[in-house]
Design a protein around this motif. Structure first.
Motif, PDB file in Angstrom:
ATOM      1  N   TYR A 121      36.520  23.480 -51.172  1.00 40.76           N
ATOM      2  CA  TYR A 121      35.813  22.034 -51.161  1.00 40.76           C
ATOM      3  C   TYR A 121      34.462  21.339 -50.617  1.00 40.76           C
ATOM      4  N   ILE A 122      34.339  21.999 -49.476  1.00 37.52           N
ATOM      5  CA  ILE A 122      33.188  21.363 -48.927  1.00 37.52           C
ATOM      6  C   ILE A 122      31.691  21.872 -49.367  1.00 37.52           C
ATOM      7  N   ARG A 123      32.034  23.766 -50.241  1.00 38.39           N
ATOM      8  CA  ARG A 123      30.833  23.349 -51.205  1.00 38.39           C
ATOM      9  C   ARG A 123      30.414  22.856 -52.586  1.00 38.39           C
ATOM     10  N   LYS A 124      31.523  22.757 -52.428  1.00 39.18           N
ATOM     11  CA  LYS A 124      31.523  21.940 -53.402  1.00 39.18           C
ATOM     12  C   LYS A 124      30.809  20.758 -53.406  1.00 39.18           C
ATOM     13  N   ALA A 125      31.183  19.485 -52.422  1.00 39.80           N
ATOM     14  CA  ALA A 125      31.127  18.348 -52.742  1.00 39.80           C
ATOM     15  C   ALA A 125      29.328  18.736 -52.411  1.00 39.80           C
ATOM     16  N   SER A 126      29.027  19.697 -51.639  1.00 35.43           N
ATOM     17  CA  SER A 126      27.824  19.716 -51.083  1.00 35.43           C
ATOM     18  C   SER A 126      26.681  19.672 -53.137  1.00 35.43           C
ATOM     19  N   ILE A 127      27.514  20.526 -53.107  1.00 34.60           N
ATOM     20  CA  ILE A 127      26.022  20.644 -54.680  1.00 34.60           C
ATOM     21  C   ILE A 127      26.659  18.959 -55.471  1.00 34.60           C
ATOM     22  N   TYR A 128      27.441  18.650 -55.649  1.00 33.56           N
ATOM     23  CA  TYR A 128      26.909  16.945 -55.805  1.00 33.56           C
ATOM     24  C   TYR A 128      26.111  16.516 -54.982  1.00 33.56           C
ATOM     25  N   SER A 129      26.478  16.244 -53.617  1.00 38.30           N
ATOM     26  CA  SER A 129      25.444  15.811 -53.170  1.00 38.30           C
ATOM     27  C   SER A 129      24.002  16.149 -53.263  1.00 38.30           C
ATOM     28  N   MET A 130      23.645  17.317 -53.348  1.00 35.84           N
ATOM     29  CA  MET A 130      22.816  17.960 -53.370  1.00 35.84           C
ATOM     30  C   MET A 130      21.753  16.600 -54.868  1.00 35.84           C
ATOM     31  N   TYR A 131      22.487  16.905 -55.415  1.00 29.67           N
ATOM     32  CA  TYR A 131      22.150  16.468 -56.946  1.00 29.67           C
ATOM     33  C   TYR A 131      22.300  14.861 -56.658  1.00 29.67           C
ATOM     34  N   GLY A 132      22.227  14.474 -55.647  1.00 29.99           N
ATOM     35  CA  GLY A 132      22.109  13.286 -55.543  1.00 29.99           C
ATOM     36  C   GLY A 132      23.494  12.069 -56.347  1.00 29.99           C
ATOM     37  N   ASN A 133      24.667  13.478 -55.778  1.00 25.85           N
ATOM     38  CA  ASN A 133      25.709  11.969 -57.054  1.00 25.85           C
ATOM     39  C   ASN A 133      27.255  12.208 -55.586  1.00 25.85           C
ATOM     40  N   GLN A 134      26.713  11.421 -54.661  1.00 25.01           N
ATOM     41  CA  GLN A 134      27.600  10.890 -53.797  1.00 25.01           C
ATOM     42  C   GLN A 134      28.977  10.716 -53.900  1.00 25.01           C
ATOM     43  N   ARG A 135      28.976  10.275 -54.672  1.00 21.03           N
ATOM     44  CA  ARG A 135      30.758   9.177 -54.985  1.00 21.03           C
ATOM     45  C   ARG A 135      31.312  10.604 -55.454  1.00 21.03           C
ATOM     46  N   HIS A 136      30.972  11.685 -56.693  1.00 23.79           N
ATOM     47  CA  HIS A 136      31.508  12.444 -56.372  1.00 23.79           C
ATOM     48  C   HIS A 136      31.952  13.448 -55.329  1.00 23.79           C
ATOM     49  N   ALA A 137      30.833  13.606 -54.480  1.00 23.12           N
ATOM     50  CA  ALA A 137      31.013  14.142 -53.586  1.00 23.12           C
ATOM     51  C   ALA A 137      31.841  14.091 -52.700  1.00 23.12           C
ATOM     52  N   ILE A 138      31.970  12.497 -52.615  1.00 21.73           N
ATOM     53  CA  ILE A 138      33.548  12.048 -51.335  1.00 21.73           C
ATOM     54  C   ILE A 138      34.661  12.440 -51.689  1.00 21.73           C
ATOM     55  N   GLY A 147      39.729  17.542 -50.515  1.00 30.39           N
ATOM     56  CA  GLY A 147      40.104  18.393 -49.747  1.00 30.39           C
ATOM     57  C   GLY A 147      41.336  18.555 -48.409  1.00 30.39           C
ATOM     58  N   VAL A 148      40.689  16.997 -47.741  1.00 30.06           N
ATOM     59  CA  VAL A 148      41.267  16.491 -46.846  1.00 30.06           C
ATOM     60  C   VAL A 148      43.339  16.477 -46.792  1.00 30.06           C
ATOM     61  N   ARG A 149      43.239  15.396 -48.366  1.00 26.32           N
ATOM     62  CA  ARG A 149      44.566  15.886 -48.757  1.00 26.32           C
ATOM     63  C   ARG A 149      45.278  16.845 -48.824  1.00 26.32           C
ATOM     64  N   MET A 150      44.238  18.299 -49.169  1.00 32.00           N
ATOM     65  CA  MET A 150      45.023  19.704 -49.472  1.00 32.00           C
ATOM     66  C   MET A 150      45.126  20.814 -48.128  1.00 32.00           C
ATOM     67  N   VAL A 151      43.953  20.624 -47.735  1.00 36.54           N
ATOM     68  CA  VAL A 151      44.036  21.926 -46.144  1.00 36.54           C
ATOM     69  C   VAL A 151      45.269  21.149 -45.090  1.00 36.54           C
ATOM     70  N   GLU A 152      45.503  21.707 -44.744  1.00 32.75           N
ATOM     71  CA  GLU A 152      47.159  21.946 -44.303  1.00 32.75           C
ATOM     72  C   GLU A 152      46.239  21.402 -42.203  1.00 32.75           C
ATOM     73  N   SER A 153      46.911  20.449 -42.614  1.00 36.63           N
ATOM     74  CA  SER A 153      46.679  19.667 -40.803  1.00 36.63           C
ATOM     75  C   SER A 153      46.454  20.458 -39.553  1.00 36.63           C
ATOM     76  N   SER A 154      47.829  21.351 -39.524  1.00 34.61           N
ATOM     77  CA  SER A 154      47.022  22.086 -38.278  1.00 34.61           C
ATOM     78  C   SER A 154      46.106  22.702 -38.560  1.00 34.61           C
ATOM     79  N   GLN A 155      45.351  22.894 -39.841  1.00 36.06           N
ATOM     80  CA  GLN A 155      43.792  22.953 -39.035  1.00 36.06           C
ATOM     81  C   GLN A 155      42.299  22.359 -38.764  1.00 36.06           C
ATOM     82  N   GLU A 156      42.700  21.673 -37.884  1.00 36.31           N
ATOM     83  CA  GLU A 156      42.053  20.648 -37.396  1.00 36.31           C
ATOM     84  C   GLU A 156      40.118  21.120 -37.421  1.00 36.31           C
ATOM     85  N   GLU A 157      39.998  22.116 -36.927  1.00 31.98           N
ATOM     86  CA  GLU A 157      37.676  21.753 -37.186  1.00 31.98           C
ATOM     87  C   GLU A 157      37.804  22.130 -38.366  1.00 31.98           C
ATOM     88  N   GLN A 158      39.255  22.650 -39.451  1.00 32.81           N
ATOM     89  CA  GLN A 158      38.562  22.411 -41.237  1.00 32.81           C
ATOM     90  C   GLN A 158      38.594  21.168 -41.714  1.00 32.81           C
TER      91      GLN A 158
END
Length: 655
Positions: A87-104, A110-121
């Motif tokens: 998710y971080i890599r995909k969003a960063s690609i959108y962001s670097m090409y100026g598409n912040q809405r897709h990145a968000i 990612g926030v919805r799918m990553v397990e809540s126990s992975q606090e650092e992620q």
């Protein structure tokens, strides 16, 4: 080039761990220790493979290939949907090409799918999302603020893959890029991923393209571009380079500008297996025929259609000599010198269309010849009455083919006195023993030769005669045919002297129809010879099923009604056109036809909505679902009536 955070490097320690884990995985597989196989595979996936994909996605993004980068990022998510890496890599690609809405949106996934126990992620995702949100709120789009000239200068320098990727960034970017003439002036289409995407934009970028190169092996992409060309989306195109495969057998080329043409010779040199070519150009054939000295004498072309401003005989002789397998040739724009060249240089020609405006039969329509049948022209079509062909120019070809001709549409000029003397000497015994279909315009001096050619014929089945000089001689010849005609058309006759002979002919056919096949179709057009007594004689033919009456000024309403009534059990098709004697009462009489499939009503001033409704109401219900009605130029029949008819019958055609 936009920037993106770099992936974690794979250090030597990790490489050693990779080798060790691979060895343990193989041992587990060999010993069928399935839980260990899963454990080692998961370790490799999480600690090695995902890092490799992440590095690949970053590298693609830095090369200006966002589509490939996003595909790699998606693979990370597919393999590990509960990890933040993808998710971080995909969003960063959108962001670097100026598409912040897709990145968000991706950060939210990612926030919805990553397990809540992975606090650092989770923290990494939310922090990156906040940064993308700030960028989105304070973004500056240079496409919006810079002058068009500067924007276009930037766009034209972009590589194609970047240009195509930028089409997806926003509506503004898409519009500016598609409107940039310099970006599309020279378009080369190959087999890249970008070319596959770009084909859907052909109708938008086509107006800018001046030079188009199609080297793609994808038939679907090639067809889409050629279709866009055909639909005139490429309005400025100056050159087309088409790389074709060795399997191409059929090609249509239409050149509508005045620039240098793609020549016929160049096409045949490029397409070794071409057997069917349709070629149209606005220039003279001399400029677009090309140099045939390099074309193989065994060229496989069997079917050729040429249309040019002018076509002269000497200009096509070298082509004909190279195309010795040519069996069908249709040409428009011809001078009479072409006929001599064909006579000399096309020994295997079977179908010829010369300046014709009617559909010429295809090779597949011909019956297969037996080995004993001699080669020669089997079908010859000239113009359909719009321009007469000089008889002295075309008759040598007709005479040469007299034993093989099966269909002849010959609109010939009349003969001068010297030409009559020549014909009496050269063509005294002219016969067409195999002709099945004959369309002729028999002027006074040429009529005796044409009638003599079919005298006693047992093969002639379809005869169309336009403006005959002597209808009495014509009907006498028809009476003496070896077999009755199947179809007969006569048109543009001003005299009325032939009515008795026509009545005699149709009465004879009526008697024949009692015991054998006889006349099945008649077409009478603008013919003063056709009267009520002629129609009455015609109505006795029991095999007659198709009738066309057009522009007949000497028949009455009663005469037409009598014909339709007597043929009510036979007619499958009828056309009534250009006659004020056709009324609503006629429509009611048509309603008695029990086996009708086609009715054509054309240019009828006295037929109204009531007549059409009455016709439909009287036709037997079982026949309505099979009936097709064509209505043209009938001013008293409105759209409401036509809509009503459409709901009742199989089909209604209007113009």
């Amino acid at each position: 080039m936009p920037s993106s955070f770099a992936p974690n490097k794979i250090d030597n320690t990790l490489a050693e761990s990779f080798q060790k884990t691979i060895q343990m995985l193989n041992n587990a597989i060999d010993n069928n220790k399935h839980p260990h196989v899963v454990e080692h595979a998961e370790f490799l996936l999480q600690n090695h493979f995902l890092k490799i994909l992440d590095a690949s996605a970053h590298a693609y993004a830095m090369q200006g290939k966002p589509t490939c980068a996003l595909v790699a990022a998606e693979r990370i998510i597919d393999y590990s949907p509960r990890s933040a890496v993808g998710y971080i890599r995909k969003a960063s690609i959108y962001s670097m090409y100026g598409n912040q809405r897709h990145a968000i949106a991706v950060y939210n996934d990612g926030v919805r799918m990553v397990e809540s126990s992975q606090e650092e992620q989770i923290l990494c995702l939310t922090t990156a999302r906040e940064e993308a949100t700030k960028k989105n709120e304070s973004r500056i789009d240079f496409m919006d603020i810079l002058p068009t000239e500067i924007v276009n200068s930037v766009i034209k320098l972009l590589p194609k893959d970047t240009t195509v990727a930028c089409l997806e960034l926003s509506k503004v970017w898409r519009e500016r890029i598609l409107e940039c003439t310099d970006a599309w002036r020279n378009l080369s289409v190959a087999d890249t991923q970008e070319d596959t995407k770009l084909v859907d934009e052909a109708q938008y970028i086509g107006s800018h393209v001046e030079h188009l190169k199609l080297s793609t092996t994808s038939m679907s992409i090639r067809i889409k571009y050629l279709q866009a060309l055909k639909e005139h989306h490429f309005k400025k195109i100056r050159s087309l380079e088409l790389t074709v495969s060795d399997t191409l057998t059929s090609l249509t080329v239409e050149i509508t500008n005045d620039l240098r043409d793609i020549t016929v010779a160049e096409i045949l040199l490029s397409c070794n297996l071409l057997s069917n070519l349709i070629y149209q150009a606005n220039s003279t054939i001399e400029t677009c025929i090309g140099n045939f000295s390099m074309v193989s004498k065994n060229c496989g072309l069997t079917n050729l259609e040429l249309k040019a401003k002018t076509i002269n005989g000497p200009d096509i002789e070298e082509m004909l000599q190279s195309c010795q397998k040519l069996r069908r040739l249709v040409m428009n724009g011809c001078r009479t010198s072409v006929l001599g060249s064909i006579n000399r240089c096309a020994p295997k020609l079977e179908i010829l269309g010369y300046n014709t405006d009617v559909s010429v039969p295809a090779l597949k329509d011909l019956k297969k010849k037996t080995d004993s049948e001699e080669p020669g022209l089997r079908v010859l079509y000239t113009n359909n009455g719009q321009a007469y062909v000089p008889t002295s120019a075309i008759f040598p070809l007709i005479y040469k083919s007299r034993y093989t001709l099966e269909e002849l549409l010959a609109c010939l000029t009349d003969l001068t006195a010297p030409e009559v003397q020549q014909f009496n000497t050269t063509y005294m015994y002219f016969k067409l023993p195999r002709v099945i279909k004959l369309n002729m315009w028999p002027c006074a001096a040429i009529q005796p030769y044409l009638l003599r050619s079919i005298a006693d014929s047992a093969s002639l089945k379809h005869l169309c005669v336009i403006a005959p000089a002597d209808i009495v001689e014509l009907t006498r010849t028809i009476m003496n045919l070896g077999e009755p005609l199947v179809s007969f058309e006569i048109a543009h006759v001003q005299s009325i002297n032939g009515r008795p002979s026509l009545i005699q002919l149709f009465e004879r056919y009526a008697r024949l129809s009692e015991t054998q096949k006889s006349l099945e179709s008649v077409i009478f057009r603008y013919c003063a010879e056709i009267s009520d007594p002629v129609l009455s004689a015609l109505s006795g033919i029991k095999t007659l099923s198709e009738v066309t009456l057009r522009g007949l000024a000497h028949v009455t309403t009663q005469g037409i009604h009598g014909l339709i009534t007597k043929l009510s059990d036979q007619l499958t098709r009828i056309e009534l056109s250009g006659m004020n004697t056709i009324t609503d009462d006629t429509m009611l009489v048509l309603g008695n036809l029990c086996n009708i499939y086609f009715i054509v009503l054309n240019d009828l001033k006295n037929v109204t909505d009531d007549g059409v409704r009455g016709l439909i109401n009287k036709i037997p219900q079982r026949q309505l679902s099979k009936l097709t009605i064509t209505i043209k130029k009938c001013p008293l029949i409105n759209d409401i009536c036509i809509q009503h008819a459409t709901q009742k019958v199989k089909a209604v055609y209007t113009t």
